[in-house]
Scaffold this active site. Sequence first.
Site, PDB file in Angstrom:
ATOM      1  CG  ASP A 234      -5.558  91.786 -18.690  1.00 43.44           C
ATOM      2  OD1 ASP A 234      -6.779  91.817 -18.258  1.00 43.44           O
ATOM      3  OD2 ASP A 234      -4.931  92.581 -19.138  1.00 43.44           O
ATOM      4  CD  GLU A 299       4.835  71.434 -23.186  1.00 41.87           C
ATOM      5  OE1 GLU A 299       4.796  71.951 -21.993  1.00 41.87           O
ATOM      6  OE2 GLU A 299       5.077  72.513 -23.652  1.00 41.87           O
TER       7      GLU A 299
HETATM    8  C1  NOJ Z   1      -8.099  93.974 -18.841  1.00 43.08           C
HETATM    9  C2  NOJ Z   1      -9.076  94.353 -17.433  1.00 43.08           C
HETATM   10  O1  NOJ Z   1      -9.512  93.446 -17.264  1.00 43.08           O
HETATM   11  C3  NOJ Z   1      -8.551  95.168 -16.709  1.00 43.08           C
HETATM   12  O2  NOJ Z   1      -8.499  94.851 -15.671  1.00 43.08           O
HETATM   13  C4  NOJ Z   1      -7.290  95.499 -16.508  1.00 43.08           C
HETATM   14  O3  NOJ Z   1      -7.599  96.643 -16.256  1.00 43.08           O
HETATM   15  C5  NOJ Z   1      -6.977  95.527 -17.899  1.00 43.08           C
HETATM   16  N1  NOJ Z   1      -7.118  94.497 -18.704  1.00 43.08           N
HETATM   17  C6  NOJ Z   1      -4.988  95.926 -18.168  1.00 43.08           C
HETATM   18  O4  NOJ Z   1      -5.134  95.170 -17.700  1.00 43.08           O
END
Ligand code: NOJ
Length: 585
Positions: A234, A299
């Site tokens: 993310d 790893e």
């Molecule tokens: C990207 C994620 O896909 C989204 O759903 C989220 O709100 C933001 N990052 C924050 O983590």
Amino acid sequence: MTLESAPDSVVPAAPERAELPKAMITATGDEWWRSAVIYQIYPRSFADSDGNGIGDLKGITHRLPALAELGVDAIWLSPFFKSPQKDAGYDVADYCDVDPLFGTLDDFDQLLEAAHGLGLKVIADMVPNHTSDQHVWFQAALAAPEGSPERDRYMFRDGKGPNGDIMPNNWESVFGGPMWERVINPDGSKGQWYLHIFDKSQPDLNWENPWVREQFFGILRFWLDRGVDGFRVDVAHGMIKEAGLPDYTPPEEGASMGGAAATDLIPGIADPEVVPDPPYWGQPGVHEIWRGWHEVLAEYEGDRVLCAEAWVDPLTKVALWVRPDEMSQAFNFAYMFTDWKAKPLRRVIQESIDAFAGVGAPSTWVLSNHDVVRHASRLALTADSPQGAGIGPNSPGKPDPAVGLRRARAATSLMLALPGSSYLYQGEELGLPEDMELPDSARQDPTWFRTNGEKYGRDGCRVPIPWEANSPAYGFNDSGKSWLPQPKDWAPYARDAQEGVPGSTLEMYKAALSLRSVHGLGTGSVEWVTDYGKKVVAFRNGDVTVITNLGKVAVELPVGEIVLSSEEIVGGALPTDTTVWLLPS
Ligand code: NOJ
């Protein structure tokens, strides 16, 4: 100069097509992810085993055979970790446990075993840019004095002005409002400010701090030891901020997930010299982090994958995330946001292949996910709708559902013929549109609240999916409850209403996935065919010729055996918004 040897801060030009060895975009060894089709499960909305209206891990396990039958290679699970769910799980309070809402670690182990038994790889969603404000690290930071090691794990800063009342800088949160929240000290006085790119319940970690880096090595190993096949990462472009946190005003109103790219969403062509990245996106320091993560994955036996969510532009810069010693692949948002027009589509496909091949990585392709308007609606929008804004009852340019679905089917048929790895989002195989009629009272996306209802946000693509036309909650569960209300007219989209029905969207996806595998399209290449005019995208991938007509006028089809078509073909002509796959006859 190859991208591999390029310094992190330099964005070299994509190599000329003629220079590219074909082998650079084909699979090597058993790196399954190079050509895999990966299905995104949004756990809240996939299948609910206990009837509380929110999907869970047992529900997913129960429905896994349907995905194996669909023909995908892997699943990516959006976060199921312990979380107060302020941002639907992207606010993690414990990275090494399952939220009771979704089940237990045992449930996860069973899911993993069942998936592997069906030949499906499992990718978890790692959220390293920020934690929940309920995470013990953040709670410890709040309790600790200014300047303490606990505070240094996050981005605390003093305010400006005599009383520190002015925010440390002018950055705006992606979800709306300022990117800073002020702390109230235990004695009731006003304290420092902390940075949050997203909601105030999602404080950003300080990735310059080696302690933070060490913790995540442990978290990765925790899940790798359990057997996950990799991670979707993310906000992989946001973890390092420019030194000194300088003020920044986006060129266009409102903050967004991306920097230069999101300012115009024209694929691949935002010039970083002209439109510099914001000081919180795409900073070169992130690459050292990925090299460390790469080593941890190395790893482990088997090919584990790292996929970057990196909203940066141009594609040659995205490619820096997937150099051989960094991540395996990155989402191709430039492709996702390309207009439904032949010229830009041809261009973004070629630029993607070139940019990623330049570092020996496969391109990825994606049309929908849990953050964007579903492509069965987006492709027929007649007004701008920036990423994250969503569409709702009062949005301008509402899409015609028939046009949207037709284009979505054509677009997916085109995408699944491209070499590389494709991502599908749950429900798109049913042709689900965006839910544009959600009542305001049902909305849950922080974007809706932080913009005081100015932006609808992303709830419209997150509604629980329909499995059975005539069951409560369309078979999402037995109780009929649903955390977001399902539209009344979704019965025809239900999986059981489409199963075995010739021409249904579900059967079209199954056929495309099966043919893709039989003809090795994921490990193939693109050879452009220019015989059909400007409004057509056509190419050969191995023995399959793919033709998509984006123009209004029907196009005469060449001689050949039609093995896939996104619409019925009558009389040898390819109608508008239609894709066919042909084999030599
Ligand atoms: C990207 C994620 O896909 C989204 O759903 C989220 O709100 C933001 N990052 C924050 O983590």
